[in-house]
Motif scaffolding. Structure first.
Motif, PDB file in Angstrom:
ATOM      1  N   GLY A   1       0.827  -1.207   0.000  1.00 37.39           N
ATOM      2  CA  GLY A   1       0.000   0.000   0.000  1.00 37.39           C
ATOM      3  C   GLY A   1       0.858   1.253   0.000  1.00 37.39           C
ATOM      4  N   GLN A   2       0.397   2.233   0.770  1.00 33.95           N
ATOM      5  CA  GLN A   2       1.067   3.539   0.778  1.00 33.95           C
ATOM      6  C   GLN A   2       2.508   3.440   1.295  1.00 33.95           C
ATOM      7  N   ILE A   3       2.684   2.841   2.482  1.00 30.86           N
ATOM      8  CA  ILE A   3       4.047   2.761   3.035  1.00 30.86           C
ATOM      9  C   ILE A   3       4.879   1.785   2.199  1.00 30.86           C
TER      10      ILE A   3
ATOM     11  N   ASP B   1       1.677  -8.269  -2.055  1.00 29.51           N
ATOM     12  CA  ASP B   1       0.353  -7.835  -1.593  1.00 29.51           C
ATOM     13  C   ASP B   1      -0.667  -8.881  -2.034  1.00 29.51           C
TER      14      ASP B   1
ATOM     15  N   THR C   1       4.002  -4.080   6.409  1.00 35.13           N
ATOM     16  CA  THR C   1       3.023  -2.982   6.523  1.00 35.13           C
ATOM     17  C   THR C   1       1.618  -3.488   6.228  1.00 35.13           C
TER      18      THR C   1
ATOM     19  N   GLY D   1      -2.041  -4.591   6.454  1.00 36.49           N
ATOM     20  CA  GLY D   1      -3.074  -4.254   7.429  1.00 36.49           C
ATOM     21  C   GLY D   1      -3.716  -2.939   7.079  1.00 36.49           C
ATOM     22  N   LEU D   2      -4.809  -2.657   7.774  1.00 35.14           N
ATOM     23  CA  LEU D   2      -5.530  -1.412   7.483  1.00 35.14           C
ATOM     24  C   LEU D   2      -4.903  -0.237   8.223  1.00 35.14           C
ATOM     25  N   PRO D   3      -4.944   0.943   7.618  1.00 35.94           N
ATOM     26  CA  PRO D   3      -4.556   2.148   8.351  1.00 35.94           C
ATOM     27  C   PRO D   3      -5.763   2.783   9.035  1.00 35.94           C
TER      28      PRO D   3
ATOM     29  N   ILE E   1       5.725  -2.728  10.964  1.00 36.62           N
ATOM     30  CA  ILE E   1       5.235  -1.336  10.973  1.00 36.62           C
ATOM     31  C   ILE E   1       3.736  -1.278  11.244  1.00 36.62           C
TER      32      ILE E   1
ATOM     33  N   ASN F   1      -0.055  -1.293  12.458  1.00 33.13           N
ATOM     34  CA  ASN F   1      -0.659  -0.892  13.740  1.00 33.13           C
ATOM     35  C   ASN F   1      -1.743  -1.844  14.197  1.00 33.13           C
TER      36      ASN F   1
ATOM     37  N   GLN G   1       8.851  -0.785  14.339  1.00 36.63           N
ATOM     38  CA  GLN G   1       9.184   0.605  14.015  1.00 36.63           C
ATOM     39  C   GLN G   1       8.130   1.536  14.577  1.00 36.63           C
TER      40      GLN G   1
HETATM   41  O1  TXD Z   1       5.022   4.218  12.583  1.00 38.51           O
HETATM   42  C1  TXD Z   1       4.266   3.309  12.371  1.00 38.51           C
HETATM   43  N1  TXD Z   1       4.475   2.115  12.899  1.00 38.51           N
HETATM   44  C2  TXD Z   1       3.081   3.544  11.515  1.00 38.51           C
HETATM   45  C3  TXD Z   1       2.211   2.441  11.228  1.00 38.51           C
HETATM   46  C4  TXD Z   1       2.835   4.822  10.971  1.00 38.51           C
HETATM   47  C5  TXD Z   1       1.802   4.995  10.094  1.00 38.51           C
HETATM   48  C6  TXD Z   1       0.907   3.919   9.684  1.00 38.51           C
HETATM   49  N2  TXD Z   1       1.165   2.685  10.323  1.00 38.51           N
HETATM   50  C7  TXD Z   1       0.392   1.493   9.978  1.00 38.51           C
HETATM   51  O2  TXD Z   1       1.014   0.823   8.875  1.00 38.51           O
HETATM   52  C8  TXD Z   1      -1.030   1.701   9.514  1.00 38.51           C
HETATM   53  O3  TXD Z   1      -1.879   1.952  10.608  1.00 38.51           O
HETATM   54  C9  TXD Z   1      -1.305   0.370   8.856  1.00 38.51           C
HETATM   55  O4  TXD Z   1      -1.644  -0.620   9.800  1.00 38.51           O
HETATM   56  C10 TXD Z   1       0.041   0.009   8.215  1.00 38.51           C
HETATM   57  C11 TXD Z   1       0.102   0.212   6.692  1.00 38.51           C
HETATM   58  O5  TXD Z   1      -0.197   1.536   6.378  1.00 38.51           O
HETATM   59  P1  TXD Z   1      -0.429   1.976   4.848  1.00 38.51           P
HETATM   60  O6  TXD Z   1      -0.718   3.427   4.854  1.00 38.51           O
HETATM   61  O7  TXD Z   1       0.657   1.458   3.987  1.00 38.51           O
HETATM   62  O8  TXD Z   1      -1.797   1.190   4.536  1.00 38.51           O
HETATM   63  P2  TXD Z   1      -2.413   0.761   3.120  1.00 38.51           P
HETATM   64  O9  TXD Z   1      -2.047   1.744   2.058  1.00 38.51           O
HETATM   65  O10 TXD Z   1      -3.845   0.445   3.332  1.00 38.51           O
HETATM   66  O11 TXD Z   1      -1.636  -0.592   2.759  1.00 38.51           O
HETATM   67  C12 TXD Z   1      -1.856  -1.771   3.440  1.00 38.51           C
HETATM   68  C13 TXD Z   1      -1.727  -2.875   2.429  1.00 38.51           C
HETATM   69  C14 TXD Z   1      -2.800  -2.849   1.336  1.00 38.51           C
HETATM   70  O12 TXD Z   1      -2.204  -2.734   0.049  1.00 38.51           O
HETATM   71  C15 TXD Z   1      -3.510  -4.190   1.506  1.00 38.51           C
HETATM   72  O13 TXD Z   1      -3.918  -4.780   0.278  1.00 38.51           O
HETATM   73  C16 TXD Z   1      -2.430  -5.012   2.171  1.00 38.51           C
HETATM   74  O14 TXD Z   1      -1.827  -4.126   3.094  1.00 38.51           O
HETATM   75  N3  TXD Z   1      -2.915  -6.220   2.836  1.00 38.51           N
HETATM   76  C17 TXD Z   1      -2.201  -7.331   2.896  1.00 38.51           C
HETATM   77  N4  TXD Z   1      -0.975  -7.610   2.433  1.00 38.51           N
HETATM   78  C18 TXD Z   1      -0.510  -8.845   2.638  1.00 38.51           C
HETATM   79  N5  TXD Z   1      -1.208  -9.799   3.276  1.00 38.51           N
HETATM   80  C19 TXD Z   1      -2.432  -9.561   3.765  1.00 38.51           C
HETATM   81  N6  TXD Z   1      -3.115 -10.512   4.412  1.00 38.51           N
HETATM   82  C20 TXD Z   1      -2.974  -8.274   3.580  1.00 38.51           C
HETATM   83  N7  TXD Z   1      -4.148  -7.690   3.908  1.00 38.51           N
HETATM   84  C21 TXD Z   1      -4.096  -6.429   3.461  1.00 38.51           C
END
Ligand code: TXD
Length: 321
Positions: free
Chosen positions: A12-14, A34, A78, A80-82, A119, A121, A144
């Motif tokens: 996703g974004q990160i 992903d 990363t 998971g849902l943000p 990373i 949450n 992190q």
């Molecule tokens: O400092 C920190 N630790 C953080 C953490 C700072 C900011 C955000 N932080 C957390 O990172 C945020 O609360 C999220 O839990 C994660 C990921 O954030 P991001 O902004 O990258 O979220 P996205 O864009 O929704 O991307 C998550 C991706 C998305 O593409 C989904 O399709 C994918 O995760 N996803 C999966 N990938 C692999 N396997 C499974 N099961 C899966 N489910 C969803």
């Protein structure tokens, strides 16, 4: 020597920014995983097509198959849902714990010797769960949070004092939530205490304390401030940069002293929980937790933050994870 292999779970974004930083900095070959079909392939194709412009040879590929992360040296998670506006990090617990469990099983299967940076949450719970499910040694599973929270703290201090952020040393301890503990007493500009500089600036100790309190509050709520402005999703440039700093410390065996979410075994009076503390980061991941003395109010703030982490982990355990 073979190039390092870095797997990114979650595209996703990160994950996207991580892939680009790995390519541009030529840290090794990156694999972006992903579950969404074609999505990581599209992102990495886009990044690779800038290679002639940015001048990098690193191979960055996208995949929906865990088999492609085989033998990775470092895995950054990363998935998971943000958060959405109004949500706390803890509101993500059930959904992201299910995701993290499956991620941990697959990383353990395909990249059993990797060092893992989590990373996702709620961070302190997700790193705990990853370690539990994967069975990896504690030193190879790191969360992190502190690098980013400390960078936010340092940035706000630099803005306030009108000096380069490069000269600021500032650190936060504790969990990655509103109870985190920005350490005022140790914050300095090239060794000069920040509080002394604020007192000189305002010629008033009360006003200096007020300004520092505002910086501390902004630091604690900084993630939420970005969520509110973005309206869709949470911070992603800065968390990616933070994880890359940790990955570089591991890849190049730098022995950096970084605030990370590490497993404690009595240090700072904490037994058996992952908490944000300074640690020496090198080729073996967390090579040592760096303990130092805390003033009474710092210790009680840390204890409060640890209690919040314990509550979160206990809630996760009650949910059966
Ligand atoms: O400092 C920190 N630790 C953080 C953490 C700072 C900011 C955000 N932080 C957390 O990172 C945020 O609360 C999220 O839990 C994660 C990921 O954030 P991001 O902004 O990258 O979220 P996205 O864009 O929704 O991307 C998550 C991706 C998305 O593409 C989904 O399709 C994918 O995760 N996803 C999966 N990938 C692999 N396997 C499974 N099961 C899966 N489910 C969803």
């Amino acid at each position: 020597m073979r190039r390092a292999k870095i797997a990114l779970i979650g595209g996703g974004q990160i994950g996207g920014v991580l892939a680009q930083l790995i390519a541009v900095r030529q840290l090794g070959d990156g694999v972006l995983f992903d579950i969404v079909e074609d999505f990581p392939q599209g992102k990495t194709l886009d990044i690779a097509e800038a290679s002639a412009i940015d001048g990098f040879d690193a191979r960055i590929t996208g995949t929906n198959s865990y088999a492609d992360i085989a033998d990775s040296d470092i895995v950054i998670i990363t998935a998971g849902l943000p958060r959405k506006p109004g949500m706390s990090r803890d509101d993500l617990l059930t959904t992201n714990a299910k995701i993290m469990k499956s991620v941990a099983e697959n990383v353990a299967k395909y990249a059993p010797n990797s060092t893992v940076i989590v990373i996702s949450n709620p961070l302190d719970a997700m790193v705990t769960l990853f370690q539990k499910v994967s069975g990896f040694p504690y030193n190879r599973v790191i969360g992190q949070a502190g690098v980013l929270d400390s960078s936010r703290f340092a940035t706000f201090i630099a803005w306030e004092l009108g000096v380069s952020v490069k000269d600021i040393n500032a650190m936060t301890l504790g969990g990655h939530g509103d109870t985190m503990v920005p350490l005022t007493r140790y914050a300095n500009v090239n060794g000069i205490p920040v509080m002394e500089l604020l007192e000189r600036k305002y010629k008033d100790a009360g006003k200096a304390a007020e300004v520092m309190n505002a910086i501390i509050e902004r630091t604690k709520m900084a993630g939420g401030e970005v969520v509110k402005l973005l309206k869709t999703g949470s911070a992603f440039y800065s968390p990616a940069s933070a994880a890359i700093q940790m990955a570089e410390a591991i890849l190049f065996d730098e022995k950096r002293v970084l605030p990370v979410c590490a497993h404690l075994n009595g240090q700072f009076g904490v037994e058996g929980y992952y908490v944000g503390v300074p640690a020496i980061i090198g080729k073996d991941g967390v090579e040592n937790v760096v303990e130092f003395s805390l003033a009474e109010e710092e210790k009680s703030a840390l204890d409060k933050s640890v209690d919040a982490v314990k509550e979160l982990v206990d809630a996760m355990n009650r949910l059966g994870f």
